[in-house]
Scaffold this motif. Structure first.
Motif, PDB file in Angstrom:
ATOM      1  N   ALA A 207       0.722  -1.028  -0.036  1.00 36.06           N
ATOM      2  CA  ALA A 207      -0.181  -0.025  -0.134  1.00 36.06           C
ATOM      3  C   ALA A 207       0.786   1.267  -0.089  1.00 36.06           C
ATOM      4  CB  ALA A 207      -0.996  -0.069   1.352  1.00 36.06           C
ATOM      5  N   VAL A 208       0.516   2.312  -0.721  1.00 39.05           N
ATOM      6  CA  VAL A 208       1.405   3.640  -0.652  1.00 39.05           C
ATOM      7  C   VAL A 208       0.573   4.489   0.182  1.00 39.05           C
ATOM      8  CG1 VAL A 208       1.886   5.492  -2.238  1.00 39.05           C
ATOM      9  CG2 VAL A 208       1.709   3.119  -3.291  1.00 39.05           C
ATOM     10  N   VAL A 209       1.367   5.101   0.968  1.00 39.95           N
ATOM     11  CA  VAL A 209       1.123   6.072   2.010  1.00 39.95           C
ATOM     12  C   VAL A 209       1.540   7.295   1.862  1.00 39.95           C
ATOM     13  CG1 VAL A 209       1.097   6.799   4.448  1.00 39.95           C
ATOM     14  CG2 VAL A 209       0.898   4.309   3.808  1.00 39.95           C
ATOM     15  N   GLN A 210       1.012   8.652   1.483  1.00 45.13           N
ATOM     16  CA  GLN A 210       1.200   9.631   1.177  1.00 45.13           C
ATOM     17  C   GLN A 210       1.320  10.422   2.304  1.00 45.13           C
ATOM     18  OE1 GLN A 210      -1.163  12.057  -1.517  1.00 45.13           O
ATOM     19  NE2 GLN A 210       0.533  13.786  -1.856  1.00 45.13           N
ATOM     20  N   VAL A 211       2.320  11.259   2.617  1.00 48.95           N
ATOM     21  CA  VAL A 211       2.363  12.093   4.039  1.00 48.95           C
ATOM     22  C   VAL A 211       2.394  13.741   3.636  1.00 48.95           C
ATOM     23  CG1 VAL A 211       3.655  12.380   6.007  1.00 48.95           C
ATOM     24  CG2 VAL A 211       3.760  10.135   5.075  1.00 48.95           C
ATOM     25  N   ILE A 212       1.402  14.279   4.270  1.00 48.50           N
ATOM     26  CA  ILE A 212       1.326  15.679   3.870  1.00 48.50           C
ATOM     27  C   ILE A 212       1.269  16.372   5.218  1.00 48.50           C
ATOM     28  CG2 ILE A 212      -0.300  17.482   2.958  1.00 48.50           C
ATOM     29  CD1 ILE A 212      -1.666  15.166   1.311  1.00 48.50           C
TER      30      ILE A 212
ATOM     31  N   SER B  26       5.439  19.377  16.292  1.00 50.76           N
ATOM     32  CA  SER B  26       5.157  20.778  16.739  1.00 50.76           C
ATOM     33  C   SER B  26       3.767  21.028  16.902  1.00 50.76           C
ATOM     34  CB  SER B  26       5.583  21.757  15.449  1.00 50.76           C
ATOM     35  OG  SER B  26       5.059  22.967  15.670  1.00 50.76           O
ATOM     36  N   ASN B  27       3.404  22.146  17.718  1.00 54.90           N
ATOM     37  CA  ASN B  27       2.110  22.299  18.001  1.00 54.90           C
ATOM     38  C   ASN B  27       1.328  23.087  16.869  1.00 54.90           C
ATOM     39  OD1 ASN B  27       2.229  21.060  20.621  1.00 54.90           O
ATOM     40  ND2 ASN B  27       2.855  23.267  21.586  1.00 54.90           N
ATOM     41  N   LEU B  28       2.008  23.229  15.906  1.00 59.86           N
ATOM     42  CA  LEU B  28       1.649  24.027  14.745  1.00 59.86           C
ATOM     43  C   LEU B  28       1.404  22.981  13.757  1.00 59.86           C
ATOM     44  CD1 LEU B  28       3.667  27.482  15.372  1.00 59.86           C
ATOM     45  CD2 LEU B  28       1.365  26.879  16.202  1.00 59.86           C
ATOM     46  N   ILE B  29       2.003  22.060  13.626  1.00 62.54           N
ATOM     47  CA  ILE B  29       1.793  21.170  12.416  1.00 62.54           C
ATOM     48  C   ILE B  29       0.924  19.885  12.599  1.00 62.54           C
ATOM     49  CG2 ILE B  29       3.143  19.916  10.875  1.00 62.54           C
ATOM     50  CD1 ILE B  29       5.762  21.433  11.456  1.00 62.54           C
ATOM     51  N   LYS B  30       0.073  19.870  11.662  1.00 57.54           N
ATOM     52  CA  LYS B  30      -0.727  18.628  11.583  1.00 57.54           C
ATOM     53  C   LYS B  30      -0.090  17.711  10.535  1.00 57.54           C
ATOM     54  CE  LYS B  30      -4.798  20.935  13.013  1.00 57.54           C
ATOM     55  NZ  LYS B  30      -6.281  21.096  12.737  1.00 57.54           N
ATOM     56  N   TYR B  31      -0.376  16.301  10.409  1.00 59.18           N
ATOM     57  CA  TYR B  31       0.074  15.675   9.328  1.00 59.18           C
ATOM     58  C   TYR B  31      -1.277  14.738   8.708  1.00 59.18           C
ATOM     59  CZ  TYR B  31       4.796  16.575  10.610  1.00 59.18           C
ATOM     60  OH  TYR B  31       5.919  17.223  10.752  1.00 59.18           O
ATOM     61  N   GLU B  32      -1.316  14.565   7.547  1.00 54.84           N
ATOM     62  CA  GLU B  32      -2.561  13.903   6.892  1.00 54.84           C
ATOM     63  C   GLU B  32      -1.797  12.699   6.068  1.00 54.84           C
ATOM     64  OE1 GLU B  32      -5.140  14.766   2.875  1.00 54.84           O
ATOM     65  OE2 GLU B  32      -5.163  16.195   4.637  1.00 54.84           O
TER      66      GLU B  32
END
Length: 99
Positions: free
Chosen positions: A49-54, A82-88
């Motif tokens: 499976a391919v996981v794209q990290v944004i 970081s408290n300012l960064i989210k990851y999708e």
């Protein structure tokens, strides 16, 4: 992850021991290891499976890259915390079916 520590255990270290104790010190880091397992609809680990990290910071969306799951459906990637960064994480089915 920019910090690394290695320990080597030799046969001599294990002579007449059932327990080996070692102290390992690693410097604190702002990196974190994201790891997970991807499963199919049949609840089986999904190889390939391919996981794209944004990375999402405010209104900015930055493609960090792609990882591919191993034979056990597992993947891992190092990211900054970081408290300012989210990851999708966007997950796509295998490009090639495992035999």
């Amino acid at each position: 992850m920019s910090y690394y520590t290695e320990i080597i255990v030799t046969p001599k270290d294990l002579v007449n021991r059932t327990i080996l104790q070692a102290n390992i010190t690693v410097q604190r880091s702002n990196d974190v290891l994201l790891s997970a397992t991807v499963y199919s609809a049949q609840s089986k680990p999904l190889e390939g499976a391919v996981v794209q990290v944004i990375k999402i910071c405010g209104r900015n969306r930055i493609n960090i890259g792609y990882v591919i799951t191993n034979q056990d459906g597992e993947f891992a990637i190092s990211v900054k915390k970081s408290n300012l960064i989210k990851y999708e994480l966007d997950i796509y089915g295998p490009l090639i079916e495992a035999e």
